[in-house]
Design a protein around this motif. Structure first.
Motif, PDB file in Angstrom:
ATOM      1  N   MET A 281       0.819  -1.334   0.221  1.00 18.59           N
ATOM      2  CA  MET A 281       0.142  -0.177  -0.019  1.00 18.59           C
ATOM      3  C   MET A 281       0.806   1.289   0.169  1.00 18.59           C
ATOM      4  O   MET A 281       0.411   2.342  -0.718  1.00 18.59           O
ATOM      5  N   LYS A 282       1.918   1.099   0.734  1.00 23.61           N
ATOM      6  CA  LYS A 282       2.733   2.360   0.974  1.00 23.61           C
ATOM      7  C   LYS A 282       3.526   2.665  -0.430  1.00 23.61           C
ATOM      8  O   LYS A 282       3.676   3.841  -0.997  1.00 23.61           O
ATOM      9  N   LYS A 283       3.889   1.435  -1.214  1.00 19.74           N
ATOM     10  CA  LYS A 283       4.585   1.556  -2.496  1.00 19.74           C
ATOM     11  C   LYS A 283       3.544   2.248  -3.416  1.00 19.74           C
ATOM     12  O   LYS A 283       3.890   3.123  -4.296  1.00 19.74           O
ATOM     13  N   LYS A 284       2.012   2.001  -3.410  1.00 18.16           N
ATOM     14  CA  LYS A 284       1.085   2.514  -4.246  1.00 18.16           C
ATOM     15  C   LYS A 284       0.982   3.923  -4.062  1.00 18.16           C
ATOM     16  O   LYS A 284       0.714   4.730  -5.050  1.00 18.16           O
ATOM     17  N   ILE A 285       1.125   4.204  -2.787  1.00 18.50           N
ATOM     18  CA  ILE A 285       0.900   5.546  -2.330  1.00 18.50           C
ATOM     19  C   ILE A 285       2.033   6.390  -2.981  1.00 18.50           C
ATOM     20  O   ILE A 285       2.136   7.651  -3.483  1.00 18.50           O
ATOM     21  N   TYR A 286       3.160   5.822  -2.825  1.00 16.53           N
ATOM     22  CA  TYR A 286       4.579   6.568  -3.097  1.00 16.53           C
ATOM     23  C   TYR A 286       4.488   6.696  -4.609  1.00 16.53           C
ATOM     24  O   TYR A 286       4.837   7.794  -5.125  1.00 16.53           O
ATOM     25  N   ILE A 287       4.124   5.767  -5.580  1.00 15.14           N
ATOM     26  CA  ILE A 287       4.000   5.874  -6.974  1.00 15.14           C
ATOM     27  C   ILE A 287       2.899   6.750  -7.346  1.00 15.14           C
ATOM     28  O   ILE A 287       2.992   7.719  -8.395  1.00 15.14           O
ATOM     29  N   ILE A 288       1.850   7.033  -6.636  1.00 16.07           N
ATOM     30  CA  ILE A 288       0.705   7.825  -7.049  1.00 16.07           C
ATOM     31  C   ILE A 288       1.224   9.354  -6.594  1.00 16.07           C
ATOM     32  O   ILE A 288       1.238  10.147  -7.334  1.00 16.07           O
ATOM     33  N   ILE A 289       2.120   9.574  -5.672  1.00 13.74           N
ATOM     34  CA  ILE A 289       2.753  10.938  -5.290  1.00 13.74           C
ATOM     35  C   ILE A 289       3.643  11.391  -6.156  1.00 13.74           C
ATOM     36  O   ILE A 289       3.729  12.248  -6.918  1.00 13.74           O
ATOM     37  N   VAL A 290       4.508  10.231  -6.594  1.00 15.86           N
ATOM     38  CA  VAL A 290       5.670  10.440  -7.781  1.00 15.86           C
ATOM     39  C   VAL A 290       4.824  10.970  -8.861  1.00 15.86           C
ATOM     40  O   VAL A 290       5.313  11.732  -9.662  1.00 15.86           O
ATOM     41  N   SER A 291       3.936  10.132  -9.413  1.00 14.60           N
ATOM     42  CA  SER A 291       3.138  10.529 -10.506  1.00 14.60           C
ATOM     43  C   SER A 291       2.573  11.724 -10.611  1.00 14.60           C
ATOM     44  O   SER A 291       2.613  12.567 -11.544  1.00 14.60           O
ATOM     45  N   ILE A 292       1.868  12.075  -9.419  1.00 15.86           N
ATOM     46  CA  ILE A 292       1.359  13.578  -9.300  1.00 15.86           C
ATOM     47  C   ILE A 292       2.137  14.539  -9.431  1.00 15.86           C
ATOM     48  O   ILE A 292       1.903  15.827 -10.071  1.00 15.86           O
ATOM     49  N   LEU A 293       3.380  14.458  -8.732  1.00 17.63           N
ATOM     50  CA  LEU A 293       4.466  15.505  -8.922  1.00 17.63           C
ATOM     51  C   LEU A 293       5.148  15.445 -10.296  1.00 17.63           C
ATOM     52  O   LEU A 293       5.221  16.587 -10.791  1.00 17.63           O
ATOM     53  N   SER A 294       5.207  14.281 -10.884  1.00 19.37           N
ATOM     54  CA  SER A 294       5.671  14.703 -12.208  1.00 19.37           C
ATOM     55  C   SER A 294       4.781  15.067 -13.377  1.00 19.37           C
ATOM     56  O   SER A 294       5.139  15.943 -13.989  1.00 19.37           O
ATOM     57  N   ILE A 295       3.479  14.915 -13.193  1.00 22.78           N
ATOM     58  CA  ILE A 295       2.402  15.487 -13.932  1.00 22.78           C
ATOM     59  C   ILE A 295       2.553  17.131 -13.606  1.00 22.78           C
ATOM     60  O   ILE A 295       2.498  17.783 -14.505  1.00 22.78           O
TER      61      ILE A 295
END
Length: 186
Positions: free
Chosen positions: A1-15
């Motif tokens: 779950m932490k990994k998914k949140i981390y990927i989502i945050i990185v994705s949002i920051l990248s966007i």
């Protein structure tokens, strides 16, 4: 779950980074530099006269012999040198106090007396790629008055003092432009 949140945050920051970066790039622009160089208007003049070879080793002074009624060659010439700006050209003529008792002259056509003066004359000169010459005296002469007598001439040399009539010329010029349209301003 932490990994998914981390990927989502990185994705949002990248966007967000992509959107901000492209927006800044899209909203900014640069141009070529415009260079303004401010120079000066240049006027160069000279005044000269034929040297009478009167043995004084000075080309700017001449000595003449006065004979009643005689015309004496006197050829002051002002030259506005090539590529000088449009200008007002002035000549100041200074006569000794006794000059009119002995001599007379006329000016070349085209010289105009400057208002408020008794001995300063002006003409307008337009820029040229060639030197422009302007004579001052009509027929390049001064005339000794017929009324001059030997006694008057002898009185010029009294008690070791000389009081010979003199005539001198000084030339000057000022740039003519939209700010200096009137001769009195120049």
């Amino acid at each position: 779950m932490k990994k998914k949140i981390y990927i989502i945050i990185v994705s949002i920051l990248s966007i967000c980074s992509f959107l901000v970066g492209t927006s800044v790039a899209w909203l900014s622009s640069t141009t070529d530099t415009v260079v303004n160089t401010f120079t000066y208007g240049d006027i160069n003049i000279k005044i000269e006269e034929t040297d009478t070879k009167d043995n004084d080793n000075n080309e700017f002074t001449n000595e003449y012999k006065m004979l009643p009624g005689n015309k004496i060659t006197k050829d002051p010439k002002i030259t506005v040198l090539a590529n000088s700006e449009d200008s007002y050209l002035f000549v100041e003529i200074k006569e000794s106090e006794n000059f009119k008792n002995f001599m007379k002259y006329e000016l070349v056509e085209g010289w105009t007396l400057v208002e408020g003066t008794e001995n300063v004359y002006v003409k307008e000169v337009t820029k040229s790629d060639k030197d422009q010459e302007f004579f001052v005296l009509k027929d390049n002469t001064v005339t000794v008055l017929e009324s001059v007598t030997k006694a008057m001439l002898n009185d010029l040399d009294k008690d070791g003092q000389t009081n010979y009539p003199t005539l001198s010329f000084t030339a000057y010029a000022v740039q003519r432009d939209s700010k200096i349209e009137a001769i009195d301003t120049a």
